[in-house]
Design a protein around this motif. Structure first.
Motif, mmCIF file in Angstrom:
data_model
loop_
_atom_site.group_PDB
_atom_site.id
_atom_site.type_symbol
_atom_site.label_atom_id
_atom_site.label_comp_id
_atom_site.label_asym_id
_atom_site.label_seq_id
_atom_site.Cartn_x
_atom_site.Cartn_y
_atom_site.Cartn_z
ATOM 1 N N ILE A 327 3.576 37.393 41.651
ATOM 2 C CA ILE A 327 4.729 36.589 42.084
ATOM 3 C C ILE A 327 4.280 35.152 42.337
ATOM 4 O O ILE A 327 4.939 34.189 41.942
ATOM 5 N N ARG A 328 3.145 34.991 42.960
ATOM 6 C CA ARG A 328 2.614 33.651 43.256
ATOM 7 C C ARG A 328 2.291 32.904 41.958
ATOM 8 O O ARG A 328 2.568 31.704 41.835
ATOM 9 N N GLN A 329 1.691 33.604 41.014
ATOM 10 C CA GLN A 329 1.359 32.987 39.724
ATOM 11 C C GLN A 329 2.628 32.595 38.975
ATOM 12 O O GLN A 329 2.684 31.528 38.343
ATOM 13 N N ALA A 330 3.631 33.440 39.046
ATOM 14 C CA ALA A 330 4.899 33.143 38.384
ATOM 15 C C ALA A 330 5.527 31.884 38.970
ATOM 16 O O ALA A 330 6.018 31.014 38.238
ATOM 17 N N ILE A 331 5.512 31.766 40.295
ATOM 18 C CA ILE A 331 6.084 30.584 40.942
ATOM 19 C C ILE A 331 5.333 29.331 40.517
ATOM 20 O O ILE A 331 5.936 28.292 40.225
ATOM 21 N N SER A 332 4.016 29.416 40.465
ATOM 22 C CA SER A 332 3.214 28.253 40.073
ATOM 23 C C SER A 332 3.533 27.804 38.645
ATOM 24 O O SER A 332 3.685 26.604 38.382
ATOM 25 N N MET A 333 3.652 28.762 37.727
ATOM 26 C CA MET A 333 3.974 28.416 36.340
ATOM 27 C C MET A 333 5.393 27.869 36.200
ATOM 28 O O MET A 333 5.720 27.209 35.210
ATOM 29 N N LYS A 380 8.784 33.604 33.898
ATOM 30 C CA LYS A 380 9.776 34.684 34.055
ATOM 31 C C LYS A 380 9.173 36.031 33.686
ATOM 32 O O LYS A 380 9.417 37.051 34.374
ATOM 33 N N ALA A 381 8.355 36.058 32.649
ATOM 34 C CA ALA A 381 7.721 37.315 32.231
ATOM 35 C C ALA A 381 6.783 37.833 33.316
ATOM 36 O O ALA A 381 6.718 39.043 33.580
ATOM 37 N N LYS A 382 6.043 36.925 33.942
ATOM 38 C CA LYS A 382 5.112 37.326 35.003
ATOM 39 C C LYS A 382 5.873 37.856 36.219
ATOM 40 O O LYS A 382 5.462 38.848 36.838
ATOM 41 N N LEU A 383 7.010 37.226 36.552
ATOM 42 C CA LEU A 383 7.814 37.716 37.667
ATOM 43 C C LEU A 383 8.377 39.095 37.347
ATOM 44 O O LEU A 383 8.383 39.989 38.207
ATOM 45 N N ASP A 384 8.829 39.296 36.122
ATOM 46 C CA ASP A 384 9.335 40.617 35.715
ATOM 47 C C ASP A 384 8.234 41.668 35.779
ATOM 48 O O ASP A 384 8.467 42.818 36.171
ATOM 49 N N GLU A 385 7.022 41.257 35.406
ATOM 50 C CA GLU A 385 5.875 42.177 35.452
ATOM 51 C C GLU A 385 5.612 42.634 36.889
ATOM 52 O O GLU A 385 5.167 43.763 37.118
ATOM 53 N N ALA A 386 5.897 41.742 37.838
ATOM 54 C CA ALA A 386 5.712 42.079 39.250
ATOM 55 C C ALA A 386 6.884 42.883 39.810
ATOM 56 O O ALA A 386 6.848 43.288 40.981
ATOM 57 N N GLY A 387 7.901 43.087 39.004
ATOM 58 C CA GLY A 387 9.059 43.833 39.471
ATOM 59 C C GLY A 387 10.118 42.968 40.106
ATOM 60 O O GLY A 387 11.022 43.463 40.799
ATOM 61 N N GLY A 388 10.038 41.666 39.872
ATOM 62 C CA GLY A 388 11.020 40.739 40.420
ATOM 63 C C GLY A 388 10.732 40.361 41.855
ATOM 64 O O GLY A 388 9.793 40.861 42.480
ATOM 65 N N PHE A 389 11.548 39.454 42.370
ATOM 66 C CA PHE A 389 11.398 38.997 43.754
ATOM 67 C C PHE A 389 12.400 39.738 44.615
ATOM 68 O O PHE A 389 13.606 39.673 44.398
ATOM 69 N N LYS A 390 11.911 40.447 45.622
ATOM 70 C CA LYS A 390 12.756 41.314 46.437
ATOM 71 C C LYS A 390 13.241 40.651 47.727
ATOM 72 O O LYS A 390 13.925 41.276 48.529
ATOM 73 N N GLY A 391 12.869 39.405 47.931
ATOM 74 C CA GLY A 391 13.163 38.778 49.220
ATOM 75 C C GLY A 391 14.447 37.986 49.278
ATOM 76 O O GLY A 391 14.640 37.189 50.204
ATOM 77 N N GLY A 392 15.342 38.132 48.278
ATOM 78 C CA GLY A 392 16.572 37.343 48.276
ATOM 79 C C GLY A 392 16.295 35.943 47.768
ATOM 80 O O GLY A 392 15.959 35.756 46.601
ATOM 81 N N LYS A 393 16.402 34.946 48.622
ATOM 82 C CA LYS A 393 16.104 33.577 48.210
ATOM 83 C C LYS A 393 14.701 33.176 48.674
ATOM 84 O O LYS A 393 14.214 33.637 49.701
#
Length: 551
Positions: A327-333, A380-393
């Motif tokens: 998730i952190r890597q996805a945000i950085s990219m 987006k692919a990396k976030l999907d690989e992590a199962g998405g972001f579960k924290g809302g916003k």
């Protein structure tokens, strides 16, 4: 460390939504002069400079940010002084720092240095100060810097509330030999130990400190060229020349007032109007098309400095929503650094490719790899690989008393555009409150962080921020292999071998992404037409030894 509030400034006049509409542009660190065209100046007189609210009272071992650190740098003298041009260490109170094995050090002091209360600086003033900093129950934020000294572990609390006293209250690695000599023994070899000793955490303290540390913090006593006079909270901090200063870094001024501003734009306008003499923070609106050069012709300077801007994730215990490194890597990219730098900073920043500033020996490019390269599809692919972001916003917090709103909003828009997750830039009233929430582990989500080097070393960009339990480890990052490499690097007597180990440790950060490198900073100063000799140090601070009023 010096956690920063002032080095990253952004445009008030551009909406965050518009920032990312432009095509991606390349970033440039910027360069230019680091000093005013004038020199000389008269002896005496008073100047005003931009200041900000210190997080804590002004105890050297409990000040880990620039608002208080800039004041302490003016009123303290340490064993070592850093050259303003290149940050090279030069002996100050120390006459000699000797070692034959990088583990046992003998420090000999110059005679005659005085504290502002008239007492002489002696070996015990260093030993007592460092013991106080290291003792866990004293809860000093810079106590971590004493960790290399033998006996540090036995002085630490067993739990966060310090319910039981530590095994010891003195560092076994410190010993006073006579009034002007003391020894340091480190637990392991520390090749750059002498280089570290110019940081404010290693300042000596007068005997009077120990009778009432709280009162001292409100009216600190140092041994530097300026002495503390007064502190009107949220308004100003006044210093004046110390008549009995015996060092060689004093300068010409009689007095300095740090005027505390809640808004960088107000400080900038006061400089234009000659109501403030120096500002170390140019608002982003004045960076567009180099407007500040028109506003302040021949009254501005810029240089690359040892500062990096980052975004840190809350500790997992505080906010588990960002725990997965993917998730952190996805945000950085998902962050378009180049466009933000182009649109907001007029290309006076350089996109960060790692966690270490290019100005220090040991810097290695591209340590962050693909995670610091903007790529919407991969993000987006990396976030999907992590199962998405579960924290809302997602939230990105910043201190509202500096010009951080536009870039945090632009960053959130970039994240939202790439990941499809709502991201909100969230203001906190001022820097002191902001840092307190982080230190108390109450800040959730992401928050802006910055680092101004304490001393010129690759180690300073890694150990104090990411080593387990380090004083500036805001995200509670812990990696035993990272810690091991840092210890091995510190023990290397060969600089190249040490740097190689530090670079290996830095590379591990890309796997865990405890923080997101954003950009390497360039300091831009402006000043009134009353002053001359304005120099930007390698740390991005004002060199008070050269600053003077015009003749």
């Amino acid at each position: 460390m010096r956690g920063i509030t002032r080095t990253v400034t952004m445009v008030a006049g551009i909406s965050a939504a518009a920032l990312l509409a432009a095509a991606c542009g390349g970033g440039d660190s910027g360069s230019g002069n680091n000093a005013s065209g004038g020199g000389g100046g008269k002896t005496g007189g008073a100047v005003t400079v931009r200041g900000c609210n210190p997080q804590n009272t002004l105890i050297p071992s409990n000040t880990t940010e620039t608002c208080g650190g800039n004041v302490l740098d003016a009123i303290t003298a340490k064993l070592v002084h850093y050259n303003p041009e290149n940050a090279a260490p030069e002996n100050d109170i120390a006459d000699k720092i000797e070692t034959s094995d990088n583990q046992n050090f003998t420090v000999t002091l110059k005679k005659g240095y005085k504290f502002h209360d008239g007492t002489e600086v002696k070996a015990k003033n260093f030993v007592d100060a460092w013991n106080y900093a290291a003792y866990g129950p004293n809860a000093q934020s810079s106590g971590y810097f004493m960790e290399p000294i033998e006996g540090f572990a036995d002085m630490q609390c067993a739990d966060e509330k310090c319910t039981a006293k530590p095994k010891a209250d003195k560092l076994t690695g410190l010993a006073v030999k006579d009034d002007y000599t003391f020894t340091i023994k480190t637990s392991e070899k520390v090749s750059n130990m002498p280089v570290r000793l110019g940081y404010s955490a290693f300042s000596p303290l007068p005997d009077s400190f120990f009778s009432d540390p709280k009162a001292f913090g409100e009216k600190p006593i140092g041994a530097g060229p300026f002495k503390f006079d007064s502190w009107a909270k949220n308004s100003e901090i006044k210093l004046s020349k110390f008549a009995d200063y015996s060092g060689k870094f004093g300068g010409k001024l009689d007095a300095i007032t740090f005027k505390i501003y809640q808004d960088d734009g107000a400080a900038y306008n006061d400089v234009i109007a000659n109501q403030l003499d120096v500002t170390d923070s140019i608002p982003s609106s004045a960076m567009i098309d180099d407007k500040y050069k028109t506003d302040l012709p021949d009254r501005n300077a810029q240089r690359a400095v040892g500062v990096i801007q980052t975004i840190t994730f809350a500790p997992v215990k505080t906010d588990p929503n960002y725990a997965d490194p993917k998730i952190r890597q996805a945000i950085s990219m998902a962050i378009d650094r180049a466009t933000i730098i182009k649109q907001i900073f007029n290309n006076t920043r350089q996109p960060a490719t790692g966690w270490v500033s290019p100005v220090v020996d040991g810097y290695k490019a591209n340590q962050c790899g693909e995670w610091c390269t903007y790529d919407k599809a991969k993000a987006k692919a990396k976030l999907d690989e992590a199962g998405g972001f579960k924290g809302g916003k997602m939230t990105l917090s910043y201190n509202a008393d500096a010009d951080h709103k536009p870039w945090t909003e632009a960053t959130c828009n970039s994240i939202k555009g790439a990941l499809g997750v709502d991201c909100v830039a969230t203001p906190v009233v001022d820097f002191a409150t902001f840092r307190s929430q982080i230190a108390d582990k109450k800040m959730k989500g992401m928050f802006r962080t910055g680092w101004q080097m304490d001393y010129p070393s690759i180690e300073n960009f890694l150990a104090p921020i990411y080593k387990t339990g380090a004083s500036s480890n805001d995200g509670d990052y812990s990696n035993p292999e990272f810690d091991k490499l840092l210890n091995e690097a510190a023990a290397e007597s060969d600089a190249a071998a040490a740097n190689a180990k530090y670079q290996q440790a830095e590379a591990l950060l890309a796997n865990d992404m405890p923080s997101i490198p954003m950009w390497y900073s360039t300091a831009t100063f402006g000043w009134s037409d009353k002053v001359t000799g304005v120099k930007i140090t390698a740390f991005g601070t004002i060199d008070f030894s050269s600053l003077a009023l015009k003749s």
